[in-house]
Design an enzyme around this catalytic site. Sequence first.
Site, mmCIF file in Angstrom:
data_model
loop_
_atom_site.group_PDB
_atom_site.id
_atom_site.type_symbol
_atom_site.label_atom_id
_atom_site.label_comp_id
_atom_site.label_asym_id
_atom_site.label_seq_id
_atom_site.Cartn_x
_atom_site.Cartn_y
_atom_site.Cartn_z
ATOM 1 N N ASP A 72 -4.809 -0.650 5.540
ATOM 2 C CA ASP A 72 -4.528 -2.090 5.647
ATOM 3 C C ASP A 72 -3.606 -2.542 4.507
ATOM 4 O O ASP A 72 -2.690 -3.340 4.712
ATOM 5 C CB ASP A 72 -5.835 -2.893 5.593
ATOM 6 C CG ASP A 72 -6.805 -2.448 6.664
ATOM 7 O OD1 ASP A 72 -6.337 -2.031 7.740
ATOM 8 O OD2 ASP A 72 -8.031 -2.500 6.419
ATOM 9 N N GLY B 127 -2.132 9.490 4.772
ATOM 10 C CA GLY B 127 -3.058 9.584 3.653
ATOM 11 C C GLY B 127 -2.351 9.962 2.359
ATOM 12 O O GLY B 127 -1.284 9.424 2.040
ATOM 13 N N GLY C 288 -9.615 0.964 3.154
ATOM 14 C CA GLY C 288 -8.676 -0.151 3.018
ATOM 15 C C GLY C 288 -7.256 0.274 2.700
ATOM 16 O O GLY C 288 -6.355 -0.567 2.670
ATOM 17 N N ASN D 228 -8.051 -7.908 5.584
ATOM 18 C CA ASN D 228 -7.486 -7.142 4.462
ATOM 19 C C ASN D 228 -5.960 -7.267 4.429
ATOM 20 O O ASN D 228 -5.364 -7.460 3.364
ATOM 21 C CB ASN D 228 -7.837 -5.656 4.584
ATOM 22 C CG ASN D 228 -9.325 -5.391 4.522
ATOM 23 O OD1 ASN D 228 -10.094 -6.227 4.040
ATOM 24 N ND2 ASN D 228 -9.750 -4.250 5.023
ATOM 25 N N SER E 110 -1.869 6.633 12.443
ATOM 26 C CA SER E 110 -1.901 7.991 11.893
ATOM 27 C C SER E 110 -1.389 8.909 13.005
ATOM 28 O O SER E 110 -1.349 8.500 14.178
ATOM 29 C CB SER E 110 -3.315 8.356 11.449
ATOM 30 O OG SER E 110 -4.223 8.085 12.476
ATOM 31 N N ASP F 138 -12.149 -3.151 -0.336
ATOM 32 C CA ASP F 138 -11.115 -3.027 0.697
ATOM 33 C C ASP F 138 -9.829 -3.714 0.291
ATOM 34 O O ASP F 138 -8.747 -3.244 0.575
ATOM 35 C CB ASP F 138 -11.584 -3.722 1.985
ATOM 36 C CG ASP F 138 -12.545 -2.872 2.752
ATOM 37 O OD1 ASP F 138 -13.255 -2.082 2.127
ATOM 38 O OD2 ASP F 138 -12.573 -3.019 3.986
HETATM 39 P P1 ADP Z 1 -5.948 4.767 6.785
HETATM 40 O O1 ADP Z 1 -6.724 4.093 5.693
HETATM 41 O O2 ADP Z 1 -5.513 3.827 7.859
HETATM 42 O O3 ADP Z 1 -6.568 6.034 7.297
HETATM 43 P P2 ADP Z 1 -4.183 6.420 5.171
HETATM 44 O O4 ADP Z 1 -5.387 7.139 4.659
HETATM 45 O O5 ADP Z 1 -3.136 7.231 5.856
HETATM 46 O O6 ADP Z 1 -4.548 5.197 6.120
HETATM 47 O O7 ADP Z 1 -3.533 5.674 3.924
HETATM 48 C C1 ADP Z 1 -2.501 4.748 4.085
HETATM 49 C C2 ADP Z 1 -1.507 4.929 2.980
HETATM 50 O O8 ADP Z 1 -2.147 4.726 1.711
HETATM 51 C C3 ADP Z 1 -0.874 6.313 2.930
HETATM 52 O O9 ADP Z 1 0.248 6.387 3.795
HETATM 53 C C4 ADP Z 1 -0.499 6.408 1.450
HETATM 54 O O10 ADP Z 1 0.736 5.777 1.220
HETATM 55 C C5 ADP Z 1 -1.605 5.629 0.766
HETATM 56 N N1 ADP Z 1 -2.662 6.555 0.324
HETATM 57 C C6 ADP Z 1 -3.725 6.999 1.033
HETATM 58 N N2 ADP Z 1 -4.456 7.886 0.311
HETATM 59 C C7 ADP Z 1 -3.830 8.002 -0.877
HETATM 60 C C8 ADP Z 1 -4.087 8.769 -2.081
HETATM 61 N N3 ADP Z 1 -5.140 9.585 -2.199
HETATM 62 N N4 ADP Z 1 -3.228 8.616 -3.110
HETATM 63 C C9 ADP Z 1 -2.167 7.781 -3.044
HETATM 64 N N5 ADP Z 1 -1.874 7.043 -1.943
HETATM 65 C C10 ADP Z 1 -2.685 7.153 -0.874
#
Ligand code: ADP
Length: 330
Positions: A272, A239, A269, A26, A183, A308
Amino acid sequence: MVALRGSGPLKLGGTMQVSVAGAESNVAIGLARLGHAVRWAGAVGDDEAGALVLRTLRAEGVEVSGAALDPGAPTGLLLFEPRLPEVTRVHYYRAGSAGSRLTADAVEDAFAAAPPRVLHLTGITPALSATARSAAARALRLARGHGSLVCLDVNFRARLWTAEEATAVLREWVPSVDVLIASDDELPLCLPDGPAARDGATGPPTTGPAAAGAAAAELDARAEALLDLGVGEVVVKRGAAGATVFGRDLPDGPLHRPATPVRAVDAVGAGDAFVAGYLSALLDGEGPAGRLERAVTTGAFAVASHGDWEGAPTRAELGMLGAPPGTVVR
Ligand code: ADP
């Protein structure tokens, strides 16, 4: 891996879409879409599923000449089961797969042509098997030897190894890592006191401003400890709350960037895609603010798109997210 994506409870059967997936793939595709030269080191089975993986990577502009074909094991498989609008279950069939039998030699091949400016590793590879762990460690050593920058996305997978096992490997790697992406609950896995610190992070539930302040102080302390161990910068993915970068040379301390608001359709994804955006800006010579900006943009693209990596933006598409609803691009 080959990825099959259903549209409801898996046990009811029905049709599935065939694609490919895997954290490193990815990231590779995300970077290639943004115009960077990317080489992928990994292993697939000598089978049709492996052909799909390599064909997809190639079609996306990822160089795969260093990929290994393992005649003795199948290509790994995963099934995505969208169970609720916000909950997707993922089922893995990769124990004993070609990817999990990756060997250090395969990595050597990928370095042979020309050393990369950046090596990207995840904490998934060392969790797959002893040989995969030695392959990742060899890549790390090669990168150090060639002066390549090392990026590690911790990507802890509790189904593959325990927190203690992860800590034993990751804390050895940490001094060789330039960009550590994780995280906040994964940071303790990279510190010498490992899971003990992790338990502290998930201690008795508390709420309110005092608890939030304590959590922020704890995060600061952990990032600081990682910087003291030699990590160049610590990037914490949060997130929908965005991301924060900690580094030695940040004049105003840690830099936070809120997430780019989007209508989320598939969170898988996002991490990534975020890494791809961060590394893309880093390769372009952007500072921490520019890297975070591109990372939250590519992360938002991933959550706003199904799949992804399928929705990963090209460079020309990066500005699309700010467009008002109903925009038609002609
Ligand atoms: P992972 O998929 O590794 O758990 P995250 O969920 O923290 O990682 O997401 C990585 C990045 O993607 C976040 O830091 C944010 O910038 C973006 N992101 C994640 N969820 C959202 C969302 N609901 N809306 C907008 N951006 C998001």
